[in-house]
Design a protein around this motif. Structure first.
Motif, PDB file in Angstrom:
ATOM      1  N   PRO A 143       0.827  -1.214   0.000  1.00 21.88           N
ATOM      2  CA  PRO A 143       0.000   0.000   0.000  1.00 21.88           C
ATOM      3  C   PRO A 143       0.856   1.257   0.000  1.00 21.88           C
ATOM      4  CG  PRO A 143       0.174  -0.819   2.220  1.00 21.88           C
ATOM      5  CD  PRO A 143       0.920  -1.810   1.351  1.00 21.88           C
ATOM      6  N   GLU A 144       0.215   2.374  -0.212  1.00 25.63           N
ATOM      7  CA  GLU A 144       0.904   3.652  -0.133  1.00 25.63           C
ATOM      8  C   GLU A 144       1.206   3.983   1.326  1.00 25.63           C
ATOM      9  OE1 GLU A 144       3.067   6.061  -0.697  1.00 25.63           O
ATOM     10  OE2 GLU A 144       2.172   6.168  -2.693  1.00 25.63           O
ATOM     11  N   SER A 145       2.213   4.791   1.536  1.00 24.45           N
ATOM     12  CA  SER A 145       2.554   5.239   2.886  1.00 24.45           C
ATOM     13  C   SER A 145       1.415   6.062   3.481  1.00 24.45           C
ATOM     14  CB  SER A 145       3.831   6.095   2.834  1.00 24.45           C
ATOM     15  OG  SER A 145       3.909   6.942   3.957  1.00 24.45           O
ATOM     16  N   PRO A 146       0.963   5.735   4.688  1.00 24.73           N
ATOM     17  CA  PRO A 146      -0.123   6.523   5.296  1.00 24.73           C
ATOM     18  C   PRO A 146       0.269   7.980   5.525  1.00 24.73           C
ATOM     19  CG  PRO A 146       0.834   5.001   6.899  1.00 24.73           C
ATOM     20  CD  PRO A 146       1.382   4.630   5.560  1.00 24.73           C
ATOM     21  N   ARG A 147       1.525   8.219   5.802  1.00 26.67           N
ATOM     22  CA  ARG A 147       1.973   9.596   6.011  1.00 26.67           C
ATOM     23  C   ARG A 147       1.790  10.409   4.731  1.00 26.67           C
ATOM     24  NH1 ARG A 147       6.535  12.931   5.707  1.00 26.67           N
ATOM     25  NH2 ARG A 147       6.782  14.289   7.516  1.00 26.67           N
ATOM     26  N   TRP A 148       2.182   9.840   3.597  1.00 27.39           N
ATOM     27  CA  TRP A 148       2.033  10.556   2.327  1.00 27.39           C
ATOM     28  C   TRP A 148       0.558  10.740   1.982  1.00 27.39           C
ATOM     29  CZ3 TRP A 148      -0.096   9.649  -2.514  1.00 27.39           C
ATOM     30  CH2 TRP A 148       0.277  10.559  -3.518  1.00 27.39           C
ATOM     31  N   LEU A 149      -0.264   9.727   2.270  1.00 26.96           N
ATOM     32  CA  LEU A 149      -1.693   9.826   1.981  1.00 26.96           C
ATOM     33  C   LEU A 149      -2.342  11.005   2.701  1.00 26.96           C
ATOM     34  CD1 LEU A 149      -2.722   6.055   2.091  1.00 26.96           C
ATOM     35  CD2 LEU A 149      -2.792   7.553   0.088  1.00 26.96           C
ATOM     36  N   VAL A 150      -1.914  11.235   3.941  1.00 23.89           N
ATOM     37  CA  VAL A 150      -2.487  12.332   4.717  1.00 23.89           C
ATOM     38  C   VAL A 150      -1.917  13.676   4.279  1.00 23.89           C
ATOM     39  CG1 VAL A 150      -2.643  13.370   7.020  1.00 23.89           C
ATOM     40  CG2 VAL A 150      -3.016  10.915   6.721  1.00 23.89           C
ATOM     41  N   LEU A 151      -0.589  13.759   4.167  1.00 26.66           N
ATOM     42  CA  LEU A 151       0.049  15.052   3.911  1.00 26.66           C
ATOM     43  C   LEU A 151      -0.114  15.539   2.477  1.00 26.66           C
ATOM     44  CD1 LEU A 151       3.391  14.665   5.912  1.00 26.66           C
ATOM     45  CD2 LEU A 151       1.302  15.852   6.593  1.00 26.66           C
ATOM     46  N   LYS A 152      -0.125  14.612   1.511  1.00 26.33           N
ATOM     47  CA  LYS A 152      -0.135  15.035   0.114  1.00 26.33           C
ATOM     48  C   LYS A 152      -1.453  14.771  -0.603  1.00 26.33           C
ATOM     49  CE  LYS A 152       3.884  16.884  -0.380  1.00 26.33           C
ATOM     50  NZ  LYS A 152       4.014  18.296  -0.824  1.00 26.33           N
ATOM     51  N   LYS A 153      -2.143  13.715  -0.224  1.00 26.11           N
ATOM     52  CA  LYS A 153      -3.374  13.365  -0.922  1.00 26.11           C
ATOM     53  C   LYS A 153      -4.617  13.717  -0.113  1.00 26.11           C
ATOM     54  CE  LYS A 153      -5.182   9.684  -3.858  1.00 26.11           C
ATOM     55  NZ  LYS A 153      -5.048   8.271  -4.276  1.00 26.11           N
ATOM     56  N   GLY A 154      -4.449  13.891   1.189  1.00 19.61           N
ATOM     57  CA  GLY A 154      -5.584  14.212   2.042  1.00 19.61           C
ATOM     58  C   GLY A 154      -6.558  13.067   2.220  1.00 19.61           C
ATOM     59  N   ASP A 155      -6.094  11.826   2.005  1.00 22.12           N
ATOM     60  CA  ASP A 155      -6.962  10.645   2.110  1.00 22.12           C
ATOM     61  C   ASP A 155      -6.821  10.046   3.509  1.00 22.12           C
ATOM     62  OD1 ASP A 155      -8.442   8.356   1.789  1.00 22.12           O
ATOM     63  OD2 ASP A 155      -7.507   7.749  -0.099  1.00 22.12           O
ATOM     64  N   GLU A 156      -7.526  10.623   4.462  1.00 22.19           N
ATOM     65  CA  GLU A 156      -7.392  10.188   5.850  1.00 22.19           C
ATOM     66  C   GLU A 156      -7.989   8.803   6.088  1.00 22.19           C
ATOM     67  OE1 GLU A 156      -8.702  13.010   8.687  1.00 22.19           O
ATOM     68  OE2 GLU A 156      -7.518  14.665   7.865  1.00 22.19           O
ATOM     69  N   SER A 157      -9.073   8.462   5.412  1.00 22.11           N
ATOM     70  CA  SER A 157      -9.711   7.163   5.630  1.00 22.11           C
ATOM     71  C   SER A 157      -8.796   6.011   5.226  1.00 22.11           C
ATOM     72  CB  SER A 157     -11.037   7.082   4.859  1.00 22.11           C
ATOM     73  OG  SER A 157     -10.815   7.234   3.464  1.00 22.11           O
ATOM     74  N   GLU A 158      -8.135   6.136   4.067  1.00 23.95           N
ATOM     75  CA  GLU A 158      -7.202   5.093   3.637  1.00 23.95           C
ATOM     76  C   GLU A 158      -5.980   5.053   4.542  1.00 23.95           C
ATOM     77  OE1 GLU A 158      -5.487   1.999   1.300  1.00 23.95           O
ATOM     78  OE2 GLU A 158      -7.518   2.693   1.741  1.00 23.95           O
ATOM     79  N   ALA A 159      -5.509   6.217   4.959  1.00 26.48           N
ATOM     80  CA  ALA A 159      -4.366   6.273   5.865  1.00 26.48           C
ATOM     81  C   ALA A 159      -4.690   5.589   7.188  1.00 26.48           C
ATOM     82  CB  ALA A 159      -3.953   7.722   6.101  1.00 26.48           C
ATOM     83  N   LEU A 160      -5.901   5.821   7.716  1.00 27.94           N
ATOM     84  CA  LEU A 160      -6.310   5.198   8.982  1.00 27.94           C
ATOM     85  C   LEU A 160      -6.442   3.689   8.832  1.00 27.94           C
ATOM     86  CD1 LEU A 160      -8.947   7.784  10.246  1.00 27.94           C
ATOM     87  CD2 LEU A 160      -6.725   7.277  11.295  1.00 27.94           C
ATOM     88  N   ARG A 161      -6.909   3.243   7.673  1.00 28.91           N
ATOM     89  CA  ARG A 161      -7.019   1.796   7.435  1.00 28.91           C
ATOM     90  C   ARG A 161      -5.650   1.128   7.493  1.00 28.91           C
ATOM     91  NH1 ARG A 161      -6.373  -2.040   3.737  1.00 28.91           N
ATOM     92  NH2 ARG A 161      -5.446  -0.588   2.231  1.00 28.91           N
ATOM     93  N   ILE A 162      -4.662   1.761   6.867  1.00 24.58           N
ATOM     94  CA  ILE A 162      -3.305   1.206   6.865  1.00 24.58           C
ATOM     95  C   ILE A 162      -2.681   1.316   8.253  1.00 24.58           C
ATOM     96  CG2 ILE A 162      -1.002   1.417   5.857  1.00 24.58           C
ATOM     97  CD1 ILE A 162      -2.421   2.576   3.348  1.00 24.58           C
ATOM     98  N   LEU A 163      -2.913   2.426   8.927  1.00 19.41           N
ATOM     99  CA  LEU A 163      -2.379   2.606  10.276  1.00 19.41           C
ATOM    100  C   LEU A 163      -2.952   1.590  11.251  1.00 19.41           C
ATOM    101  CD1 LEU A 163      -2.287   6.499  10.571  1.00 19.41           C
ATOM    102  CD2 LEU A 163      -0.314   4.957  10.626  1.00 19.41           C
ATOM    103  N   ASP A 164      -4.191   1.161  11.024  1.00 20.49           N
ATOM    104  CA  ASP A 164      -4.796   0.148  11.897  1.00 20.49           C
ATOM    105  C   ASP A 164      -4.118  -1.204  11.728  1.00 20.49           C
ATOM    106  OD1 ASP A 164      -6.887  -0.551  13.827  1.00 20.49           O
ATOM    107  OD2 ASP A 164      -7.648  -1.831  12.208  1.00 20.49           O
TER     108      ASP A 164
END
Length: 213
Positions: free
Chosen positions: A185-206
């Motif tokens: 998957p994509e890095s959750p940090r990049w998803l939040v900071l650059k793409k603004g996709d918090e839901s996908e980032a939270l899924r990966i962080l879980d």
């Protein structure tokens, strides 16, 4: 089960380190053969060997740019594909200019992988395992160097075309690297900071830190 996925991601991305070491060491087995084949001067032979190192320096300097704007995963996929093109192009090179070009772009991937791969592993690792998993990249550099020498030895120098196989064999781990990245998957940090996709980032962080996302 979730932790196994983290190990899979880290081991897969650390293949960038394996290709780093493998690509760097392969040239040692073909240097003299190529020099004799194309009647190269010592200076030209030195430049031929150094082309990958020139690319490595540039790749290391600029590798963070695509990782920042395209994302860690896409950058790693590009790196894997450039390794693949470099290996095939080097093996099929009709003269030293083509060989130098393909070795140079391989060096770009070497340098870029030294930035993007450890960055990704650090960003998908649980806090208590971050150092250990990031060290996989360094371990794979050494493993790649060792297996490059072993590969050169197994191929041998009896055939006049052996040097092409020595360089071309890198296509196999490069292709495997590119394929395995499909399941990373994509890095959750990049998803939040650059793409603004918090839901996908939270899924990966879980998956990384269950119950803490």
């Amino acid at each position: 089960m979730k932790r196994n996925r983290i190990y899979f991601w880290s081991i897969t991305v650390s293949l960038g380190g394996f290709l780093f070491g493998f690509d760097t060491a392969l040239i040692s087995g073909v240097e003299r053969t190529v020099q004799g084949l194309w009647q190269l001067s010592d200076a030209m032979t030195g430049q031929m060997v150094a082309m990958a190192l020139y690319g490595t320096v540039i790749g290391a300097l600029l590798g963070g740019i695509p990782a920042q704007y395209l994302g860690r995963k896409k950058t790693l996929v590009v790196i894997a594909l450039v390794f693949l093109v470099s290996a095939i192009g080097s093996a099929l090179a009709p003269d030293v200019r083509y060989l130098m070009f393909f070795r140079f772009i391989g060096g770009l991937s070497v340098g870029a992988s030294s930035v993007a791969a450890p960055m990704y592993i650090a960003e998908v690792s649980p806090r208590e395992k971050r150092g250990r998993l990031t060290a996989l990249f360094q371990f794979n550099i050494v493993l790649g160097i060792m297996l490059a020498y072993l590969s050169n030895w197994l191929i041998g120098t009896e055939s006049p075309e052996a040097w092409r196989w020595m360089l071309g064999v890198e296509a196999f781990p490069a292709a495997m690297f590119a394929i395995l990245l499909i399941w990373v998957p994509e890095s959750p940090r990049w998803l939040v900071l650059k793409k603004g996709d918090e839901s996908e980032a939270l899924r990966i962080l879980d998956i990384i830190e269950p119950g803490k996302a």
